[in-house]
Design an enzyme around this catalytic site. Sequence first.
Site, PDB file in Angstrom:
ATOM      1  N   ASP A  71       0.872  -1.176   0.000  1.00  0.00           N
ATOM      2  CA  ASP A  71       0.000   0.000   0.000  1.00  0.00           C
ATOM      3  C   ASP A  71       0.911   1.228   0.000  1.00  0.00           C
ATOM      4  O   ASP A  71       1.538   1.551   1.013  1.00  0.00           O
ATOM      5  CB  ASP A  71      -0.898  -0.037   1.254  1.00  0.00           C
ATOM      6  CG  ASP A  71      -1.628   1.280   1.501  1.00  0.00           C
ATOM      7  OD1 ASP A  71      -1.475   2.228   0.696  1.00  0.00           O
ATOM      8  OD2 ASP A  71      -2.353   1.363   2.513  1.00  0.00           O
ATOM      9  N   CYS A  91      -9.060   5.639   9.890  1.00  0.00           N
ATOM     10  CA  CYS A  91      -9.341   4.385   9.180  1.00  0.00           C
ATOM     11  C   CYS A  91      -8.368   3.294   9.595  1.00  0.00           C
ATOM     12  O   CYS A  91      -7.879   2.519   8.767  1.00  0.00           O
ATOM     13  CB  CYS A  91      -9.302   4.586   7.668  1.00  0.00           C
ATOM     14  SG  CYS A  91     -10.539   5.719   7.078  1.00  0.00           S
TER      15      CYS A  91
END
Lengths: 148, 409
Positions: free
Chosen positions: B200, B366
């Site tokens: 990521d 998140c």
Amino acid sequence: MSLAGMSNLYREVILDHSENPHHKQKLEKVTQDMTLKNPTCGDVIHLELLIQDDKIVDAAFTGEGCTISQASASMMTDVIIGKSCDQAIDMAHIFSDMVMGKTHSAADLEKLGDAAILSSVMQFPARIKCATLCWWALRKSLGEKSDD
Amino acid sequence: MDKIKQQIKDDFPILNQQIHDEPLVYLDSAATSQKPRAVIDGITQYYQTINANTHRSVYTLGQQATDQYEAARVKVAKFINAKLAEEIVFTKGTTDSLNLVAQSFGQSNIQAGDEIVITYMEHHSNLIPWQQLAIQKQAVLKYIKLTEDGQLDMADAEVKITDKTKIVAVAHASNVLGVTNDVKKLGQLAHEHNAVIVVDGAQSVPHFPVDVQDLDADFYAFSGHKMLGPMGIGVLYGKEQLLRAMPPYQYGGEMINFVEEYQSSWADIPLKFEAGTQNVVGAIVLGQAIDYLQSIGMDEIASYEHELVAYALPKLLAIDGLTIYGPKDPNLHNGVISFNIAGLHPHDVATAFDMDGVSVRAGHHCAQPLMKYLGVVATVRASFYLYNTKEDIDKLVQAIIDTKEFFKV
């Protein structure tokens, strides 16, 4: 420096409720309870009610949250104790309308007691959810479906 | 970079405004970056001059749109040093890219009992796709632990990655802790066990040079909007042979070779993964964002951000009651600083900062499993980018002092 503008939201009475929240405890006898989370910040409230003959005999909350959510829960539990379930639902609607900026009669707002002071939260749209979390827990624990 | 930093700020029109009568200090680039004039103008320019649907129109505009879209792909490939432009798939963003890998590669390669290894610092976008895949396939999801100061525990990584591991998915840079992970080493570990590594790159590609070949990453995902580009465009890099072997992620227009009533065959990579009309303007303008970043230089940007962090950390650490999550050593910390002020909830802090014109994020970022791991409900997060200055950090420090004063903590 313009933190002075914050005084509109963080009134003395709100800070008092947040620092020394009323009814922040577990009830010995519970008939209805509800846990709600605010997904944007992870705050959580657990509301407990003791209802007898359609009347809220006792209410308490636990959980973690910001000044606004803690103060709101403290003020809400103050004003709903002794009310009928219908009255409490009615108050929840008035509160929800109030923070969204909809107008209500002075008589309606009076029903909310201290909680009416949170009308100032409408100037801080990002914080409306903090103020309404406990009222949603109340509506849900009294069996109301989400409608808005 | 010092000489041109005011000039850089001037390139971002949004930064030239007042919030609550105070100059805007934007410290939330980890959520989304602001856009330079070149990018904003590029969007108008596209719609005013060459808008047409790509890969299917024979007229001049259609060809121009296709050429520019494909030129953007080449630009992205060079930017992260991919071997081939065909290894670049345009997506909606990092989340979309990671879901593509989980749904396509994951669905066809994971079986019951296989292991997927992630870390405790993952953003939900690099966590939930694997969690759900593991549930569906009855695979085992494992988390690599963190060290005391919030770095990835590489010793634990060696324990968690085993012969049963099929996928290792990890953030290159954390969106909360300010740490950069050694994805090259993790890739070696994964490859030793015949697993693939999915990276990521949402918080890395915008901030420092990334070379996917040097990292030997199998998949690498990032978003346009965090690197000066528009929202709704992102990238998935995948090694050619992996992408070729994977089934499509979505079906529809432009991803086909031939379609018959009862069967179809697929376009070659990367178009196999780009079903339907794409965010063509987004891709082209992402190319312009890359031009802008390269005009300054990724090495320059990385060292300037490091200078900001080295300036900010000691000032923040000197504030009574302030806790920083992640390493305290500026050499181990990138431009994302998460903290809490004793006695104050992050939401109250962010509202107070906003009154001082300072935009920061407050919440769980998140990363709820990470918050639980750290034992906090939420944090405040200030994040820096090339348009921030030391004056911005001074204003952040002043906002903290003002806030503590207001709430008497």
